[in-house]
Write a protein that holds these residues in place. Structure first.
Motif, PDB file in Angstrom:
ATOM      1  N   ASN A  93       0.820  -1.210   0.000  1.00 16.19           N
ATOM      2  CA  ASN A  93       0.000   0.000   0.000  1.00 16.19           C
ATOM      3  C   ASN A  93       0.855   1.261   0.000  1.00 16.19           C
ATOM      4  N   ASN A  94       0.190   2.381  -0.257  1.00 18.59           N
ATOM      5  CA  ASN A  94       0.906   3.646  -0.419  1.00 18.59           C
ATOM      6  C   ASN A  94       1.665   4.076   0.830  1.00 18.59           C
ATOM      7  N   ASP A  95       1.050   3.885   2.000  1.00 24.96           N
ATOM      8  CA  ASP A  95       1.699   4.308   3.236  1.00 24.96           C
ATOM      9  C   ASP A  95       2.975   3.506   3.485  1.00 24.96           C
ATOM     10  N   LEU A  96       2.925   2.196   3.269  1.00 23.44           N
ATOM     11  CA  LEU A  96       4.113   1.354   3.450  1.00 23.44           C
ATOM     12  C   LEU A  96       5.186   1.725   2.441  1.00 23.44           C
ATOM     13  N   TYR A  97       4.751   2.021   1.233  1.00 21.06           N
ATOM     14  CA  TYR A  97       5.681   2.414   0.177  1.00 21.06           C
ATOM     15  C   TYR A  97       6.433   3.693   0.552  1.00 21.06           C
ATOM     16  N   LEU A  98       5.695   4.710   1.003  1.00 27.36           N
ATOM     17  CA  LEU A  98       6.320   5.967   1.390  1.00 27.36           C
ATOM     18  C   LEU A  98       7.199   5.792   2.621  1.00 27.36           C
ATOM     19  N   LEU A  99       6.737   4.998   3.582  1.00 29.08           N
ATOM     20  CA  LEU A  99       7.525   4.748   4.788  1.00 29.08           C
ATOM     21  C   LEU A  99       8.862   4.109   4.430  1.00 29.08           C
ATOM     22  N   TYR A 100       8.826   3.167   3.500  1.00 26.89           N
ATOM     23  CA  TYR A 100      10.058   2.513   3.050  1.00 26.89           C
ATOM     24  C   TYR A 100      11.002   3.527   2.417  1.00 26.89           C
ATOM     25  N   ARG A 101      10.462   4.381   1.559  1.00 24.17           N
ATOM     26  CA  ARG A 101      11.305   5.367   0.877  1.00 24.17           C
ATOM     27  C   ARG A 101      11.943   6.321   1.881  1.00 24.17           C
ATOM     28  N   PHE A 102      11.150   6.760   2.849  1.00 18.64           N
ATOM     29  CA  PHE A 102      11.665   7.679   3.861  1.00 18.64           C
ATOM     30  C   PHE A 102      12.720   7.002   4.731  1.00 18.64           C
ATOM     31  N   ALA A 103      12.451   5.750   5.120  1.00 23.45           N
ATOM     32  CA  ALA A 103      13.360   5.043   6.026  1.00 23.45           C
ATOM     33  C   ALA A 103      14.716   4.797   5.379  1.00 23.45           C
ATOM     34  N   ILE A 104      14.719   4.334   4.140  1.00 23.29           N
ATOM     35  CA  ILE A 104      15.981   4.062   3.444  1.00 23.29           C
ATOM     36  C   ILE A 104      16.792   5.345   3.298  1.00 23.29           C
ATOM     37  N   THR A 105      16.129   6.412   2.881  1.00 24.50           N
ATOM     38  CA  THR A 105      16.825   7.687   2.703  1.00 24.50           C
ATOM     39  C   THR A 105      17.340   8.218   4.034  1.00 24.50           C
ATOM     40  N   ALA A 106      16.548   8.047   5.102  1.00 28.66           N
ATOM     41  CA  ALA A 106      16.951   8.527   6.428  1.00 28.66           C
ATOM     42  C   ALA A 106      18.191   7.793   6.934  1.00 28.66           C
ATOM     43  N   VAL A 107      18.258   6.489   6.708  1.00 27.00           N
ATOM     44  CA  VAL A 107      19.420   5.714   7.146  1.00 27.00           C
ATOM     45  C   VAL A 107      20.679   6.195   6.425  1.00 27.00           C
ATOM     46  N   VAL A 108      20.580   6.344   5.107  1.00 29.57           N
ATOM     47  CA  VAL A 108      21.720   6.819   4.321  1.00 29.57           C
ATOM     48  C   VAL A 108      22.126   8.217   4.772  1.00 29.57           C
ATOM     49  N   ALA A 109      21.139   9.103   4.954  1.00 27.90           N
ATOM     50  CA  ALA A 109      21.424  10.486   5.341  1.00 27.90           C
ATOM     51  C   ALA A 109      22.031  10.570   6.733  1.00 27.90           C
ATOM     52  N   THR A 110      21.573   9.723   7.653  1.00 25.25           N
ATOM     53  CA  THR A 110      22.100   9.728   9.014  1.00 25.25           C
ATOM     54  C   THR A 110      23.583   9.381   9.029  1.00 25.25           C
ATOM     55  N   VAL A 111      23.935   8.326   8.322  1.00 27.86           N
ATOM     56  CA  VAL A 111      25.334   7.906   8.253  1.00 27.86           C
ATOM     57  C   VAL A 111      26.178   8.993   7.587  1.00 27.86           C
ATOM     58  N   MET A 112      25.684   9.531   6.479  1.00 26.47           N
ATOM     59  CA  MET A 112      26.413  10.569   5.763  1.00 26.47           C
ATOM     60  C   MET A 112      26.617  11.811   6.628  1.00 26.47           C
ATOM     61  N   THR A 113      25.571  12.214   7.341  1.00 26.48           N
ATOM     62  CA  THR A 113      25.643  13.434   8.137  1.00 26.48           C
ATOM     63  C   THR A 113      26.683  13.325   9.242  1.00 26.48           C
ATOM     64  N   ILE A 114      26.707  12.186   9.916  1.00 29.93           N
ATOM     65  CA  ILE A 114      27.685  11.988  10.991  1.00 29.93           C
ATOM     66  C   ILE A 114      29.106  12.018  10.437  1.00 29.93           C
ATOM     67  N   PHE A 115      29.328  11.340   9.305  1.00 26.58           N
ATOM     68  CA  PHE A 115      30.663  11.326   8.709  1.00 26.58           C
ATOM     69  C   PHE A 115      31.068  12.707   8.201  1.00 26.58           C
ATOM     70  N   VAL A 116      30.133  13.421   7.579  1.00 24.14           N
ATOM     71  CA  VAL A 116      30.430  14.765   7.074  1.00 24.14           C
ATOM     72  C   VAL A 116      30.720  15.704   8.237  1.00 24.14           C
ATOM     73  N   HIS A 117      29.971  15.572   9.318  1.00 28.00           N
ATOM     74  CA  HIS A 117      30.197  16.399  10.510  1.00 28.00           C
ATOM     75  C   HIS A 117      31.605  16.178  11.058  1.00 28.00           C
ATOM     76  N   GLU A 118      32.008  14.915  11.146  1.00 29.15           N
ATOM     77  CA  GLU A 118      33.338  14.610  11.681  1.00 29.15           C
ATOM     78  C   GLU A 118      34.437  14.983  10.682  1.00 29.15           C
ATOM     79  N   LEU A 119      34.151  14.875   9.401  1.00 29.18           N
ATOM     80  CA  LEU A 119      35.111  15.290   8.379  1.00 29.18           C
ATOM     81  C   LEU A 119      35.349  16.787   8.466  1.00 29.18           C
TER      82      LEU A 119
END
Length: 239
Positions: A93-119
């Motif tokens: 369903n649409n809600d699960l689809y959007l939740l998946y898209r948000f979750a995957i992007t959030a995980v990638v962004a979280t890791v990137m943000t921490i590394f960029v902050h420390e860089l």
């Protein structure tokens, strides 16, 4: 299987689109350039005073918003192609689809943000404070994505919406930099990014109570707005 296929399709789409590739590379490149510029100014122009907190906020903690922009254009393209309408009649369903898209992007962004902050390395902050701040920053992803995908009808309008929302980031940064000590500065709390800025400032100052309040308000307020934007996106995408 459906989620796996979506992940593969997204990966191919991002790698084949120069704009999306640029949005993923930009935070790293900006951090390296900023760090080099900071070192250069310190060596040759020691009298020049820059704010490391505001600089870090403007570079490292905007990373999730870059990811939100990428996701927003993906959702906008899918809205144009009628993908959202097609998913509505499938087990995914649409809600699960959007939740998946948000979750995957959030995980990638979280890791990137921490590394960029420390860089960038301009501000020394407790890791747990930083993780909680990045969680608030990750909440900006669906907000940015749904703003672009919900209010734009095509890619051209998407770029216009993206540019138009720049003041949502610029105003809180300017207020935090020039009016941080004034009580009226809290009026900028109508902008969700303001709570992220305040939380970061309190974390640097090790003011735990104020930090927790800003984290809580930031997450709650941003998610409320995202809920409204999601409803609007559903309506516009299912037309």
């Amino acid at each position: 299987m459906a989620l796996t296929q979506i992940f593969k399709t997204d990966s191919k789409r991002i790698l084949s689109d120069s704009f999306m590739v640029f949005m993923y590379i930009a935070p790293w490149a900006t951090a390296v350039i900023t760090k080099a510029g900071w070192v250069y100014l310190g060596m040759h122009y020691p009298d020049v005073s820059l704010d490391p907190v505001i600089t870090t906020l403007a570079v490292a903690l905007l990373t999730p918003l870059n990811m939100g922009i990428v996701l927003g254009f993906q959702l906008l393209e899918e809205k144009e192609q009628g993908v959202f309408r097609a998913i509505a009649v499938t087990p995914l369903n649409n809600d699960l689809y959007l939740l998946y898209r948000f979750a995957i992007t959030a995980v990638v962004a979280t890791v990137m943000t921490i590394f960029v902050h420390e860089l960038l390395g301009l501000v020394d902050i407790n890791l747990w404070y930083l993780v909680l701040i990045v969680v608030v920053a990750a909440c900006q992803i669906p907000l940015q994505a749904l703003t672009i995908a919900g209010f734009a009808k095509n890619t051209l309008e998407g770029f216009a919406v993206m540019k138009g929302t720049g003041f949502l980031l610029l105003v809180p940064l300017l207020v935090a930099h020039f009016f941080a000590g004034e009580s009226l500065s809290w009026l900028a709390g109508i902008f969700p990014f303001f709570w992220l800025i305040r939380a970061y400032q309190f974390a640097v100052e090790n003011q735990l109570t104020q930090f927790i309040i800003c984290i809580g308000v930031g997450i709650t307020y941003t998610m409320m707005i995202c809920g409204l934007l999601m409803k609007y996106y559903r309506i516009s995408a299912l037309k």
